[in-house]
Write an enzyme that holds these catalytic residues in place. Sequence first.
Site, short mmCIF file in Angstrom:
data_model
loop_
_atom_site.label_atom_id
_atom_site.label_comp_id
_atom_site.label_asym_id
_atom_site.label_seq_id
_atom_site.Cartn_x
_atom_site.Cartn_y
_atom_site.Cartn_z
N GLY A 605 0.82 -1.20 0.00
CA GLY A 605 0.00 0.00 0.00
C GLY A 605 0.85 1.24 0.00
N ASP A 818 7.72 -4.40 16.21
CA ASP A 818 8.63 -3.79 15.21
C ASP A 818 9.02 -2.40 15.67
OD1 ASP A 818 10.17 -3.42 13.01
OD2 ASP A 818 8.52 -3.25 11.58
#
Length: 1089
Positions: A605, A818
């Site tokens: 995206g 993350d």
Amino acid sequence: MGTSHPAFLVLGCLLTGLSLILCQLSLPSILPNENEKVVQLNSSFSLRCFGESEVSWQYPMSEEESSDVEIRNEENNSGLFVTVLEVSSASAAHTGLYTCYYNHTQTEENELEGRHIYIYVPDPDVAFVPLGMTDYLVIVEDDDSAIIPCRTTDPETPVTLHNSEGVVPASYDSRQGFNGTFTVGPYICEATVKGKKFQTIPFNVYALKATSELDLEMEALKTVYKSGETIVVTCAVFNNEVVDLQWTYPGEVKGKGITMLEEIKVPSIKLVYTLTVPEATVKDSGDYECAARQATREVKEMKKVTISVHEKGFIEIKPTFSQLEAVNLHEVKHFVVEVRAYPPPRISWLKNNLTLIENLTEITTDVEKIQEIRYRSKLKLIRAKEEDSGHYTIVAQNEDAVKSYTFELLTQVPSSILDLVDDHHGSTGGQTVRCTAEGTPLPDIEWMICKDIKKCNNETSWTILANNVSNIITEIHSRDRSTVEGRVTFAKVEETIAVRCLAKNLLGAENRELKLVAPTLRSELTVAAAVLVLLVIVIISLIVLVVIWKQKPRYEIRWRVIESISPDGHEYIYVDPMQLPYDSRWEFPRDGLVLGRVLGSGAFGKVVEGTAYGLSRSQPVMKVAVKMLKPTARSSEKQALMSELKIMTHLGPHLNIVNLLGACTKSGPIYIITEYCFYGDLVNYLHKNRDSFLSHHPEKPKKELDIFGLNPADESTRSYVILSFENNGDYMDMKQADTTQYVPMLERKEVSKYSDIQRSLYDRPASYKKKSMLDSEVKNLLSDDNSEGLTLLDLLSFTYQVARGMEFLASKNCVHRDLAARNVLLAQGKIVKICDFGLARDIMHDSNYVSKGSTFLPVKWMAPESIFDNLYTTLSDVWSYGILLWEIFSLGGTPYPGMMVDSTFYNKIKSGYRMAKPDHATSEVYEIMVKCWNSEPEKRPSFYHLSEIVENLLPGQYKKSYEKIHLDFLKSDHPAVARMRVDSDNAYIGVTYKNEEDKLKDWEGGLDEQRLSADSGYIIPLPDIDPVPEEEDLGKRNRHSSQTSEESAIETGSSSSTFIKREDETIEDIDMMDDIGIDSSDLVEDSFL
């Protein structure tokens, strides 16, 4: 009377022949005919010896001492030989045994056989017969009797034997001395002559080891020599010391040999005699013999060895096979070659003149030494193959010669058909069938034909094709010694027939068949075959496309939230984001959103700059960031984006996370509208301001830092909107789309109302102690004032804010998975905001992410339990927080600089390797990193404690300023906060308040409770991060699954009519931004989500 004896002897000898024979065997005669005789001192005496052949005398004195002894021969008429021995003046030295013997009976080995007489010469001054020095050494064999030779000159003289213990009893004979068994030691003989005592000098008795048999060994180090080398031969005698050894060899006459004796007594007695012949020549060839004789007994032993000396070295090769050898396929066979050579040769094998490369299982060679100059070499074929055929050569060489032998090896292979094809002759209808076969010996080819296709399975339907058949021609020729080609030509084929090629040799046969089709049928078959091939290609292409599509990595949200944990702590139930409710209050009308330029683009995206109209009352026009999927997104990726939206609505607002502002989920693609962060990601910000930081800290010189992978001198030419370096790909490539793709964004003029930004000057050295600071100086840490550049306190402020943001996520049982500087954004006022930027990052080409199955993992930021055990917890986020600190205080460096993520990296992490302190970190900050990197997760600090630790490193007023900004944010009408309230009844998340002040007080009090519960400590095994799993459906990774119904393409812009409606407001907002000096182009170039 003295002369009558010979006469009678001669007369007796002449009587008969028998008497004559006896006479030949009789001993010589001595006159006087007595056994012993006493001669007066200084008188003369003579002895006569008679014999039938020449006779001689043996007497006590040596030739040097016998000056007064005269021996003469006399003639005798009777035919006898007479020898007279005369002594003119007798003395004690003349005492001893006199022997007359035949000359021909004298040998070195045996005692003399003759007639004896013992003469005494008494001397009152000499009691004992004088002896030589060697006679005083008495050698005795083990436990044998011996004689101590103290002989008297007068047979009547009494003698006694003494040693250290006194008189030794022993038998005495005046002719020999004392006879008996004596122990080792000195002995003295004592005699009395006329009252006068005489003593001999000591006789030393010495015992030597001797055996009744000789154990003799002869050894030659070599039996073959070259001219100029030294011959060495040894003889060894074991367990015997009384030995006499003699050498016999070719060079003995010239005295060329050198002999040496070495006595070895441990562990047993060994006498080693060595013969050395230097500078040997061919003439030194022959037998070398050593003969040993025991000195005290008649025992002999002899050994010999043959030595050959050559002018130079030589080599002889004797193969046991011929020059042409055959071996059957897969047969095991050995080829043996005998080699005689000196000096030792080097033996090697060649195949087709190339050094033979041995296959450990199929072909080997070895060399065995049989004798001194004999060798045996073998070439072993374990399982003969066709390619083993060729010319093999054995080469033997030494320093003087080179010899070789070559033979050809043929591997006999059964017949096999390589190819069977038919050639068409065009419209004539003729066809030729070619059959290529191989084998050794060369195979014969035979053709057979079957005209009835339906019956060709029956062997009786096949007939041999003769050579001389009308319209059929057969021929055969060989290509090489193992390949042959046969041809059969049919002038015309009118119907379908079958042709068989049969190739055979001695080892086997093989056949192959094909059909010959008439030309009329061939075109139909060609069309059918083409269609079939095309269909197969289409099917294979579809399979390949499906496989590629399934292997393509899919977008997955990194954040996870725990719903519950089992009592035993081993099972976890996760919140399925798709099961969370979506509050329609977050829905934002599409016509109120104008999309601008692309800020970031990834594999799944992109994030687009946008302008939202009507998000809040105080800011009717607001710059936002919009997350969206690409038009090619799969349903699972759309579901993941919807999951991210629901998790963000579930978490609620916080100052230090990128807050959700709204979403568009209906009548088109899914849009997630979030806060727009002015300064972009933290990595880029640190890179851009590195020079200003170094200028404020002169003790940190501007040097080329390997951890950045770039040259600071080139920074002026680098665009900071690009987050990845072209050389090493450390950060994501934020590809900018064409500006014509969207309607340009209209910026707002007013500043954020919920960030109270004050400007003041401050500067602190790199190494500092905590001091009190003015309020204005503290506020400068949370402001946009860049006049002082980037300082160490700014880095600590970033560190503190990230800890507060992660503390908030932990309080919601949310694991980030993350956490890194690339996922930390910087908004106006230097407010740090945590996000998950994976959607707009090209992780497939980002070196920070390592491919594991169908996903990519940020291995350098992951805790050991996450890497090796697939366990993700809030405490594993603490490890990543330590890596983030290293990034911040190295000014955007890449962790573990210079290290690749490979097996070496994993082993180092397992063994406890940790990064060193970055250049710009204090010891207190580095201590925080080390605590975060504890190998035991439970020993790492929580984010709550990390916030307190970092807070203590900041000025005292910092926390108050931060809390004020946070509280102002929560009181503001910021869309993220406002949408959590229900305007109609003043209820907040299910709790109803009488007025706004009560609600705010309860919220403020809840902040501390929220912080105390921040450390969840949950261990979350997330199955979708398995290092090597196959891609699974999203529903399999959670307890519950659901399908999203939002599937639509991304719209490239909003309607023009919507833009016209907002035109007046937009122009006013632009003027406001100009007033505060913000360039709208900078916002586009240097900012992103």
